[in-house]
Design an enzyme around this catalytic site. Sequence first.
Site, PDB file in Angstrom:
ATOM      1  N   ARG A  95      36.871  10.991 -14.445  1.00  0.00           N
ATOM      2  CA  ARG A  95      37.751  11.339 -15.635  1.00  0.00           C
ATOM      3  C   ARG A  95      38.758  10.617 -17.077  1.00  0.00           C
ATOM      4  O   ARG A  95      37.648   9.432 -17.056  1.00  0.00           O
ATOM      5  CB  ARG A  95      38.957  11.038 -14.806  1.00  0.00           C
TER       6      ARG A  95
ATOM      7  N   TYR B  61      33.476  17.393 -14.137  1.00  0.00           N
ATOM      8  CA  TYR B  61      33.657  16.531 -13.134  1.00  0.00           C
ATOM      9  C   TYR B  61      34.885  16.829 -12.420  1.00  0.00           C
ATOM     10  O   TYR B  61      35.974  16.814 -12.773  1.00  0.00           O
ATOM     11  CB  TYR B  61      33.792  15.207 -13.809  1.00  0.00           C
ATOM     12  N   GLY B  62      34.784  15.759 -11.286  1.00  0.00           N
ATOM     13  CA  GLY B  62      36.054  16.162 -10.423  1.00  0.00           C
ATOM     14  C   GLY B  62      37.545  16.961 -10.642  1.00  0.00           C
ATOM     15  O   GLY B  62      37.791  17.179 -10.529  1.00  0.00           O
TER      16      GLY B  62
ATOM     17  N   LYS C  17      43.883  16.239  -9.985  1.00  0.00           N
ATOM     18  CA  LYS C  17      45.347  15.714 -10.223  1.00  0.00           C
ATOM     19  C   LYS C  17      45.885  16.358 -11.067  1.00  0.00           C
ATOM     20  O   LYS C  17      46.804  16.495 -11.475  1.00  0.00           O
ATOM     21  CB  LYS C  17      44.707  15.324 -10.947  1.00  0.00           C
TER      22      LYS C  17
ATOM     23  N   HIS D 224      50.493  10.333  -5.767  1.00  0.00           N
ATOM     24  CA  HIS D 224      49.003   9.938  -5.936  1.00  0.00           C
ATOM     25  C   HIS D 224      49.219   8.442  -4.022  1.00  0.00           C
ATOM     26  O   HIS D 224      48.885   7.503  -4.407  1.00  0.00           O
ATOM     27  CB  HIS D 224      49.018   8.725  -6.470  1.00  0.00           C
TER      28      HIS D 224
ATOM     29  N   SER E 266      43.643   4.609  -8.124  1.00  0.00           N
ATOM     30  CA  SER E 266      41.241   5.415  -7.868  1.00  0.00           C
ATOM     31  C   SER E 266      41.271   4.355  -7.841  1.00  0.00           C
ATOM     32  O   SER E 266      40.742   3.308  -8.395  1.00  0.00           O
ATOM     33  CB  SER E 266      42.012   6.796  -9.293  1.00  0.00           C
TER      34      SER E 266
ATOM     35  N   CYS F  83      40.721   2.224  -5.161  1.00  0.00           N
ATOM     36  CA  CYS F  83      41.260   1.780  -4.442  1.00  0.00           C
ATOM     37  C   CYS F  83      41.074   0.698  -2.720  1.00  0.00           C
ATOM     38  O   CYS F  83      42.357  -0.195  -2.811  1.00  0.00           O
ATOM     39  CB  CYS F  83      42.484   0.572  -4.820  1.00  0.00           C
ATOM     40  N   GLY F  84      40.738   1.882  -2.294  1.00  0.00           N
ATOM     41  CA  GLY F  84      40.342   1.851  -0.888  1.00  0.00           C
ATOM     42  C   GLY F  84      42.022   2.623   0.215  1.00  0.00           C
ATOM     43  O   GLY F  84      41.592   2.771   1.469  1.00  0.00           O
ATOM     44  N   LYS F  85      41.877   3.629  -0.581  1.00  0.00           N
ATOM     45  CA  LYS F  85      43.261   4.751  -0.147  1.00  0.00           C
ATOM     46  C   LYS F  85      42.694   5.352   1.357  1.00  0.00           C
ATOM     47  O   LYS F  85      43.249   5.756   2.581  1.00  0.00           O
ATOM     48  CB  LYS F  85      43.476   5.842  -0.734  1.00  0.00           C
ATOM     49  N   THR F  86      41.236   5.876   0.848  1.00  0.00           N
ATOM     50  CA  THR F  86      39.685   6.717   1.606  1.00  0.00           C
ATOM     51  C   THR F  86      39.714   5.670   2.981  1.00  0.00           C
ATOM     52  O   THR F  86      40.265   6.628   4.539  1.00  0.00           O
ATOM     53  CB  THR F  86      38.844   7.233   1.384  1.00  0.00           C
ATOM     54  N   ASN F  87      39.712   4.736   3.132  1.00  0.00           N
ATOM     55  CA  ASN F  87      39.477   3.914   4.116  1.00  0.00           C
ATOM     56  C   ASN F  87      40.481   2.926   4.773  1.00  0.00           C
ATOM     57  O   ASN F  87      40.424   2.888   5.564  1.00  0.00           O
ATOM     58  CB  ASN F  87      38.823   2.155   3.550  1.00  0.00           C
TER      59      ASN F  87
ATOM     60  N   ASP G  85      44.782  11.098  -0.324  1.00  0.00           N
ATOM     61  CA  ASP G  85      45.150  10.715  -1.881  1.00  0.00           C
ATOM     62  C   ASP G  85      46.081  12.028  -2.483  1.00  0.00           C
ATOM     63  O   ASP G  85      46.692  10.558  -3.721  1.00  0.00           O
ATOM     64  CB  ASP G  85      43.861  11.424  -2.638  1.00  0.00           C
TER      65      ASP G  85
ATOM     66  N   ARG H 269      30.226  10.312  -5.554  1.00  0.00           N
ATOM     67  CA  ARG H 269      31.505  10.915  -5.018  1.00  0.00           C
ATOM     68  C   ARG H 269      31.012  12.200  -2.952  1.00  0.00           C
ATOM     69  O   ARG H 269      29.976  12.849  -3.950  1.00  0.00           O
ATOM     70  CB  ARG H 269      32.603  12.178  -5.640  1.00  0.00           C
TER      71      ARG H 269
ATOM     72  N   GLY I 202      39.215  -2.761   8.640  1.00  0.00           N
ATOM     73  CA  GLY I 202      40.198  -2.704   9.640  1.00  0.00           C
ATOM     74  C   GLY I 202      41.538  -3.701   9.971  1.00  0.00           C
ATOM     75  O   GLY I 202      42.211  -3.543  10.498  1.00  0.00           O
TER      76      GLY I 202
ATOM     77  N   ASN J 197      42.775  -4.918   8.170  1.00  0.00           N
ATOM     78  CA  ASN J 197      44.355  -3.959   7.267  1.00  0.00           C
ATOM     79  C   ASN J 197      45.659  -3.771   8.030  1.00  0.00           C
ATOM     80  O   ASN J 197      46.841  -4.369   8.293  1.00  0.00           O
ATOM     81  CB  ASN J 197      44.635  -3.124   6.323  1.00  0.00           C
TER      82      ASN J 197
HETATM   83  O1  SAT Z   1      38.221  12.555 -10.638  1.00  0.00           O
HETATM   84  S1  SAT Z   1      39.675  12.910  -9.040  1.00  0.00           S
HETATM   85  O2  SAT Z   1      40.718  12.504 -10.036  1.00  0.00           O
HETATM   86  O3  SAT Z   1      39.653  13.749  -8.179  1.00  0.00           O
HETATM   87  C1  SAT Z   1      39.611  10.554  -8.215  1.00  0.00           C
HETATM   88  C2  SAT Z   1      39.988  10.381  -8.364  1.00  0.00           C
HETATM   89  O4  SAT Z   1      40.154   9.401  -9.863  1.00  0.00           O
HETATM   90  O5  SAT Z   1      41.140   9.828  -7.434  1.00  0.00           O
HETATM   91 MN    MN Z   2      42.925   9.201  -6.158  1.00  0.00          MN
END
Ligand code: SAT
Ligand code: MN
Length: 590
Positions: free
Chosen positions: A80, A208-209, A217, A237, A259, A261-265, A286, A374, A499, A501
């Site tokens: 981003r 990009y994403g 976002k 977020h 972004s 910092c481990g939200k997906t984990n 997210d 990603r 885990g 956590n």
């Molecule tokens: O690039 S994204 O905004 O989709 C991913 C992120 O930064 O959390």
């Molecule tokens: Mn994000």
Amino acid sequence: MSASRIPKHRSHPTLLADLAHWVEDVAALTCPDSVHWCDGSDTEAEQLTRLLTDTGMLEPLHGDYPGCHLYRSHPNDVARVEHLTFVCTHDRSDAGPNNPWMAPAEAHARMDELFRGCMQGRTLYVIPYCMGPLDSPLSRCGVEITDSPYVVLNMRLMTRMGDAALARIERDGRFVKGLHSTGDLNPDRRFIMHFPEELTIKSFGSGYGGNALLGKKCHALRIASWQARDEGWLAEHMLLVAITNPAGETHYVAAAFPSACGKTNLAMLIPPASMPGWTVRTIGDDIAWLHPGADGRLWAINPEAGFFGVAPGTNPRSNRNAFDMIRKDTIFTNVAVTDEGRPWWDGLEGAPRTDWRGQPYDPANGPAAHPNARFTVSATNNPAYAAEAEHPQGVPLSAIIFGGRRRSLAPLVYEASDWVHGVLMGAGVASETTAAATGAVGVLRRDPMAMKPFCGYHFGDYWQHWINIGERLSHPPRIFHVNWFRQDAEGRFLWPGFGENLRVLAWILDRAQARGSAVETPIGHLPAPHDLPLQGLEIPSEVMEALLAIDVPGWHREFSQLREELSAYGDRLPSALRTRLDEALARLSA
Ligand code: SAT
Ligand code: MN
């Protein structure tokens, strides 16, 4: 694939005239060779995938990664771009000091100049999408116009896209307009503009994403946060998880981290073997939309339908669920590839042959996979996907967690004494920057509610809106702050994370039910080491003490600095936050 020179849409007799006219106007401006209305079908996705593989833009991966492809973005277009991302409101102060701003007329004029003729030789894709379950009153729709088939394939995984969304748009009678072109990928001609008063987004020059998948976002946070303020809800977020304890009770928790910092984990956490009987299931990783319910609780939905996660760091030890879910039907962006054609990043078996730029791997050129590489995958691929993610009413929250990546100061966990204190805690979130945005990595910056790059309006108004929402909740979720990233003097992490956590989450859920014990301190309620369920975890007691210690002079500096920073929000800063901060400073001085 349906295509026509003039955008004669398919047979939608009741299709909103507004939508049809907008598509016609955009086609007249951008001059595409053809117009394609996306229906969201498998056939359509197969045709687009073939188109991209035939032209070499997508690379099929090894046979034991069925349906998986690699996409390499332009090397200057990998994250981003916050300095090129604008909020364009009529009154500059509505965007706040937290957003780059441009006057709407100027922004439209600039963007229309960039878009003029930019789709010559390309297809214009119209993507109707729904953020949230198709039958949820909490969901909101949008339409993205793009000239990137990669964006179409990603939006298909990340949102409910196609005919069903179009039908919902017809019912709703309104939608967010998102116009996107990859342009020529020239960073000097790259802008992501938001017009919240018009529910409109214009993004040019990046594929990009977060810059190009406009449902994410741009819509679900920047525009939605504005809509949410008008309509009385919150667009955040945050990940969303369902946690079930050994007694079989399920609680829902939302957590905001910046972004990468481990939200997906955390959203896919696997309980440690020494905590039998616990399960964690993912609702979202997210974004969460939070609505006060008639019952006085706060209800949440995940507006997304897929995960756009950071690949490096994902492995069977760190996140088994994520590792398993990206073994099929996944788009990888900017990863490295092994000799056998498998996707690769540090921590995986095998060795890279080709780096993320497509060059033969040479360690002299930096990491094989881009640090912000990603994966894009449907949420239903996740073995721990929660059925509640499809519930139209959402899930009621027991706790909200804020957090950042901080090597020092912030303890492992602490709890706000009430909602307003929790809002102050969120406003004070700070984190070391990551590769998810361009710029220096590892620099500590304030990132309130992890929304610094994503709040579509003035932060002062946003915090007041948070306070107002709290006043409507007779049973508000409790608010906490966590920090998994404390380091010792040698730079080693103090807390094992992943885990483990769950031990912190277990205490949080106890507190949310007015059970677990805690110590009152000037920054909030902290567990004593023995309040956390640590059985089966080998961690020296002095490390636990360091993780839960309060550095009084350090916090005094922190709050003084926060006070200074918050003064930038002027008289839009809720006075309740200033009062709370002054009280905390007084307690620290005592
Ligand atoms: O690039 S994204 O905004 O989709 C991913 C992120 O930064 O959390
Ligand atoms: Mn994000």
